[in-house]
Design an enzyme around this catalytic site. Structure first.
Site, PDB file in Angstrom:
ATOM      1  N   GLY A  15       0.841  -1.198   0.000  1.00 37.62           N
ATOM      2  CA  GLY A  15       0.000   0.000   0.000  1.00 37.62           C
ATOM      3  C   GLY A  15       0.879   1.253   0.000  1.00 37.62           C
ATOM      4  O   GLY A  15       0.476   2.313   0.486  1.00 37.62           O
ATOM      5  N   ASN A  38       7.431  -3.672 -13.272  1.00 36.50           N
ATOM      6  CA  ASN A  38       7.015  -4.783 -12.400  1.00 36.50           C
ATOM      7  C   ASN A  38       6.162  -4.235 -11.254  1.00 36.50           C
ATOM      8  O   ASN A  38       5.365  -4.951 -10.662  1.00 36.50           O
ATOM      9  CB  ASN A  38       8.238  -5.559 -11.851  1.00 36.50           C
ATOM     10  N   ALA A  39       6.341  -2.965 -10.936  1.00 37.66           N
ATOM     11  CA  ALA A  39       5.569  -2.331  -9.860  1.00 37.66           C
ATOM     12  C   ALA A  39       4.138  -2.068 -10.316  1.00 37.66           C
ATOM     13  O   ALA A  39       3.884  -1.804 -11.493  1.00 37.66           O
ATOM     14  CB  ALA A  39       6.222  -1.006  -9.469  1.00 37.66           C
ATOM     15  N   GLY A  40       3.220  -2.149  -9.370  1.00 35.81           N
ATOM     16  CA  GLY A  40       1.836  -1.764  -9.628  1.00 35.81           C
ATOM     17  C   GLY A  40       1.357  -1.004  -8.410  1.00 35.81           C
ATOM     18  O   GLY A  40       1.209  -1.587  -7.341  1.00 35.81           O
ATOM     19  N   HIS A  41       1.209   0.305  -8.544  1.00 38.15           N
ATOM     20  CA  HIS A  41       0.877   1.156  -7.398  1.00 38.15           C
ATOM     21  C   HIS A  41      -0.514   1.749  -7.579  1.00 38.15           C
ATOM     22  O   HIS A  41      -0.780   2.414  -8.575  1.00 38.15           O
ATOM     23  CB  HIS A  41       1.929   2.281  -7.275  1.00 38.15           C
ATOM     24  N   ARG A 301      -2.191 -11.930 -10.679  1.00 40.94           N
ATOM     25  CA  ARG A 301      -2.060 -13.208  -9.964  1.00 40.94           C
ATOM     26  C   ARG A 301      -2.616 -13.082  -8.542  1.00 40.94           C
ATOM     27  O   ARG A 301      -2.534 -12.018  -7.939  1.00 40.94           O
ATOM     28  CB  ARG A 301      -0.577 -13.619  -9.859  1.00 40.94           C
TER      29      ARG A 301
HETATM   30  P1  GDP Z   1       1.784  -0.853  -3.537  1.00 39.28           P
HETATM   31  O1  GDP Z   1       2.369  -1.619  -4.677  1.00 39.28           O
HETATM   32  O2  GDP Z   1       2.558  -1.012  -2.283  1.00 39.28           O
HETATM   33  O3  GDP Z   1       1.536   0.597  -3.863  1.00 39.28           O
HETATM   34  O4  GDP Z   1       0.362  -1.516  -3.247  1.00 39.28           O
HETATM   35  P2  GDP Z   1      -0.730  -1.998  -4.341  1.00 39.28           P
HETATM   36  O5  GDP Z   1      -1.381  -0.807  -4.925  1.00 39.28           O
HETATM   37  O6  GDP Z   1      -0.141  -2.988  -5.281  1.00 39.28           O
HETATM   38  O7  GDP Z   1      -1.718  -2.854  -3.433  1.00 39.28           O
HETATM   39  C1  GDP Z   1      -2.366  -2.311  -2.330  1.00 39.28           C
HETATM   40  C2  GDP Z   1      -3.887  -2.466  -2.527  1.00 39.28           C
HETATM   41  O8  GDP Z   1      -4.543  -2.248  -1.298  1.00 39.28           O
HETATM   42  C3  GDP Z   1      -4.464  -1.453  -3.486  1.00 39.28           C
HETATM   43  O9  GDP Z   1      -5.545  -2.027  -4.164  1.00 39.28           O
HETATM   44  C4  GDP Z   1      -4.946  -0.330  -2.560  1.00 39.28           C
HETATM   45  O10 GDP Z   1      -6.013   0.437  -3.122  1.00 39.28           O
HETATM   46  C5  GDP Z   1      -5.421  -1.117  -1.374  1.00 39.28           C
HETATM   47  N1  GDP Z   1      -5.301  -0.449  -0.071  1.00 39.28           N
HETATM   48  C6  GDP Z   1      -4.320   0.405   0.359  1.00 39.28           C
HETATM   49  N2  GDP Z   1      -4.502   0.718   1.662  1.00 39.28           N
HETATM   50  C7  GDP Z   1      -5.602   0.037   2.057  1.00 39.28           C
HETATM   51  C8  GDP Z   1      -6.281  -0.095   3.317  1.00 39.28           C
HETATM   52  O11 GDP Z   1      -5.910   0.470   4.340  1.00 39.28           O
HETATM   53  N3  GDP Z   1      -7.372  -0.918   3.345  1.00 39.28           N
HETATM   54  C9  GDP Z   1      -7.832  -1.587   2.247  1.00 39.28           C
HETATM   55  N4  GDP Z   1      -8.882  -2.378   2.387  1.00 39.28           N
HETATM   56  N5  GDP Z   1      -7.223  -1.485   1.060  1.00 39.28           N
HETATM   57  C10 GDP Z   1      -6.115  -0.695   0.963  1.00 39.28           C
HETATM   58  P1  IMO Z   2       5.131  -3.148  -6.046  1.00 36.30           P
HETATM   59  O1  IMO Z   2       5.979  -1.935  -6.290  1.00 36.30           O
HETATM   60  C1  IMO Z   2       4.910  -7.445  -5.389  1.00 36.30           C
HETATM   61  C2  IMO Z   2       7.962  -9.883  -7.361  1.00 36.30           C
HETATM   62  C3  IMO Z   2       7.502 -10.847  -8.427  1.00 36.30           C
HETATM   63  C4  IMO Z   2       8.515 -11.959  -8.233  1.00 36.30           C
HETATM   64  C5  IMO Z   2       9.791 -11.196  -7.915  1.00 36.30           C
HETATM   65  C6  IMO Z   2      10.708 -10.971  -9.112  1.00 36.30           C
HETATM   66  O2  IMO Z   2       3.786  -3.073  -6.659  1.00 36.30           O
HETATM   67  O3  IMO Z   2       5.101  -3.481  -4.596  1.00 36.30           O
HETATM   68  P2  IMO Z   2      10.564  -9.339 -11.211  1.00 36.30           P
HETATM   69  O4  IMO Z   2       9.521  -9.208 -12.280  1.00 36.30           O
HETATM   70  O5  IMO Z   2      10.764  -8.104 -10.408  1.00 36.30           O
HETATM   71  O6  IMO Z   2      11.858  -9.914 -11.717  1.00 36.30           O
HETATM   72  O7  IMO Z   2       9.959 -10.468 -10.202  1.00 36.30           O
HETATM   73  O8  IMO Z   2       9.377  -9.934  -7.405  1.00 36.30           O
HETATM   74  N1  IMO Z   2       7.572  -8.467  -7.562  1.00 36.30           N
HETATM   75  C7  IMO Z   2       6.614  -7.857  -6.858  1.00 36.30           C
HETATM   76  N2  IMO Z   2       5.761  -8.342  -5.931  1.00 36.30           N
HETATM   77  N3  IMO Z   2       4.915  -6.127  -5.701  1.00 36.30           N
HETATM   78  C8  IMO Z   2       5.764  -5.626  -6.611  1.00 36.30           C
HETATM   79  O9  IMO Z   2       5.883  -4.305  -6.847  1.00 36.30           O
HETATM   80  C9  IMO Z   2       6.648  -6.507  -7.270  1.00 36.30           C
HETATM   81  N4  IMO Z   2       7.595  -6.369  -8.228  1.00 36.30           N
HETATM   82  C10 IMO Z   2       8.162  -7.565  -8.378  1.00 36.30           C
HETATM   83  O10 IMO Z   2       6.174 -11.282  -8.206  1.00 36.30           O
HETATM   84  O11 IMO Z   2       8.189 -12.716  -7.097  1.00 36.30           O
HETATM   85 MG    MG Z   3       1.852  -3.172  -6.009  1.00 34.65          MG
END
Ligand code: GDP
Ligand code: IMO
Ligand code: MG
Length: 428
Positions: A15, A38-41, A301
């Site tokens: 998060g 690879n990141a998804g924010h 996934r």
């Molecule tokens: P990041 O890669 O660390 O930025 O996190 P992601 O965006 O990949 O995954 C976090 C998910 O949790 C996203 O779908 C956010 O919208 C959601 N999220 C973040 N904070 C909270 C929270 O406090 N509660 C809930 N239920 N969802 C949250």
């Molecule tokens: P954010 O920024 C969760 C994981 C992959 C795999 C390993 C190596 O959204 O937190 P790569 O494609 O980087 O060579 O894969 O790292 N991985 C993540 N897991 N959040 C991510 O980014 C990731 N970026 C890579 O699933 O296990």
């Molecule tokens: Mg993410």
């Protein structure tokens, strides 16, 4: 003004983007320092959801300078698509700056990532298949192509003349599609023009900002346990997500960085393969996965889920030099009768207790979690906005994490929306 690094404390997806979004309003510059698409924010505001892969989440605030730093790896097609998507939603991207020193992920890197996963078979990493590892291999091997090379056609061609035959030998050996110089050049030319307005001397921009007393928010990607040096090698990513990566990935010295905030989910998730000692494989894990909607932002996934691991949190606090913690998704625990925190590992061979994370990953297969069991709070906390308003058991859970890590919990997130946040001490 204080510059702050935001790092993931676990295996990514903690998060981070929600916390960055929260702090961006008061930042002058937001900078991605490592990793690639690879990141998804994810940022959720009102009825809008934004998913970022390369562009710093701060772009949602008009006027913020958003930098993709030298430590990142950039797939130009993904970046162009992301810019166009944001523009289509009415977001101003004119303040986006891309470092000429960042390395390019090209189509052959993706093919090599896919091949490597296939080749590793049962020991595969479970990568995002976005070509990240092979791009960093080329960077360190000094056979990489950087953003700046897009604008020096002759140099680019002569580098491809050397690099492509090496890649093609491998791809051909395994019966995969090889790459012609012309097709790679056409790919590069197409995106060179699209990205040109954004390629700027970011060193100058960063250091002018610091000289003028402005602050930088460093947006970490991935997480501490995915760090190439400090994570669960080889089940890691190919960069340094930890706070030190912010310095090498931007050219900002440590003395200019004041705070490091670690983001932790109230439980743990992991995408891909590798050790995960508190993983729940039965119905409790399923409940966390469903309630937390734990699907990868980049690959879709299912994320593996388990209890909060304070051994890792302690380790993460040390290797990042955390000054504060943000706990997210605590609302996902609302309906659990009991909540567990892993406070140590026990070696199943001899009963030895590890209160601190053992750096050698070889013994992980013998370790099992030792839990502290706490009663749940069994009520909806998503509407709470003050720490004192949380049920006693939720407060105890947070304070337990604080005492086990020795780091103050400054932010608690109780939902995905910007507003669903409890601020105990705004770090910026
Ligand atoms: P990041 O890669 O660390 O930025 O996190 P992601 O965006 O990949 O995954 C976090 C998910 O949790 C996203 O779908 C956010 O919208 C959601 N999220 C973040 N904070 C909270 C929270 O406090 N509660 C809930 N239920 N969802 C949250
Ligand atoms: P954010 O920024 C969760 C994981 C992959 C795999 C390993 C190596 O959204 O937190 P790569 O494609 O980087 O060579 O894969 O790292 N991985 C993540 N897991 N959040 C991510 O980014 C990731 N970026 C890579 O699933 O296990
Ligand atoms: Mg993410």
């Amino acid at each position: 003004m204080t510059s702050i690094v935001i790092v993931g404390g676990q295996w990514g997806d903690e998060g981070k983007a929600k916390v960055i979004d929260l702090l961006s309003e008061k930042a002058d510059v937001v900078l991605r320092y490592q990793g690639g698409c690879n990141a998804g924010h994810t940022v959720v505001t009102g009825d809008k959801t934004y998913k970022f892969h390369l562009i710093p989440s701060g772009i949602l605030y008009p006027g913020k300078i958003c930098i993709i730093g030298n430590g990142t790896v950039i797939n130009p097609q993904v970046l162009s698509g992301e810019i166009e998507n944001l523009q289509a939603k009415g977001i101003d991207t004119s303040n986006l700056c891309v470092s000429p020193q960042a390395h390019l992920t090209l189509p052959y890197h993706i093919a090599l990532d896919e091949l490597s996963e296939e080749f590793l078979q049962n020991s595969k990493i479970g990568t995002t298949k976005r070509g990240i590892g092979p791009t960093y291999v080329d960077k360190i091997g000094r056979t990489g192509i950087r953003i700046e090379d897009l604008y020096e056609k002759e140099d680019l061609e002569s580098r491809l003349d050397i690099i492509l035959p090496q890649k093609n030998v491998i791809l051909k050996h395994y019966g995969k599609k090889t790459f012609e110089k012309q097709e790679v050049l056409e790919f590069c030319e197409k995106y060179a023009q699209k990205l040109k307005p954004y390629v700027k001397d970011v060193n100058e921009i960063i250091h002018n900002a610091l000289k003028n007393g402005q602050n930088i928010l460093f947006e970490g990607a991935q997480g501490t346990m995915l760090d190439i040096d400090h994570g669960t090698y080889p089940y890691v990513t190919s960069s340094n997500p930890i706070s030190a990566g912010a310095s090498t990935g931007s050219g900002v010295g440590f003395t200019n960085i004041g705070k490091v905030i670690g983001v932790f989910k109230a439980y743990v998730t992991r995408v891909g393969e590798g050790p995960f000692l508190t993983e729940l494989k039965g119905s409790e894990g399923e409940k966390l996965q469903q309630t937390g909607m734990e699907f990868g932002t980049t690959t879709g996934r299912k994320r593996r889920c388990g209890w909060f691991d304070a051994v890792i949190a302690k380790y993460s606090s040390m290797v990042n030099g955390l000054t504060g913690i943000a706990i997210t998704k605590i609302d996902v625990l609302d309906n659990f009768d009991e909540i567990k925190i892993c406070i140590a590992y026990k070696d199943s061979r001899n009963g030895k207790i590890y209160e601190n994370y053992p750096s050698s990953t070889h013994i992980h297969k013998y370790l099992e979690p030792v839990y502290d069991v706490m009663p749940g709070w069994k009520q909806d906390i998503s509407g709470v906005r003050e720490f004192a308003g949380l049920p006693e058991n939720a407060r105890k859970f947070i304070l337990k994490i604080e005492s086990l890590t020795g780091v103050p919990v400054e932010v608690v997130s109780v939902g995905a929306q910007r507003s669903q946040t409890i601020i105990r001490n705004l770090p910026i």
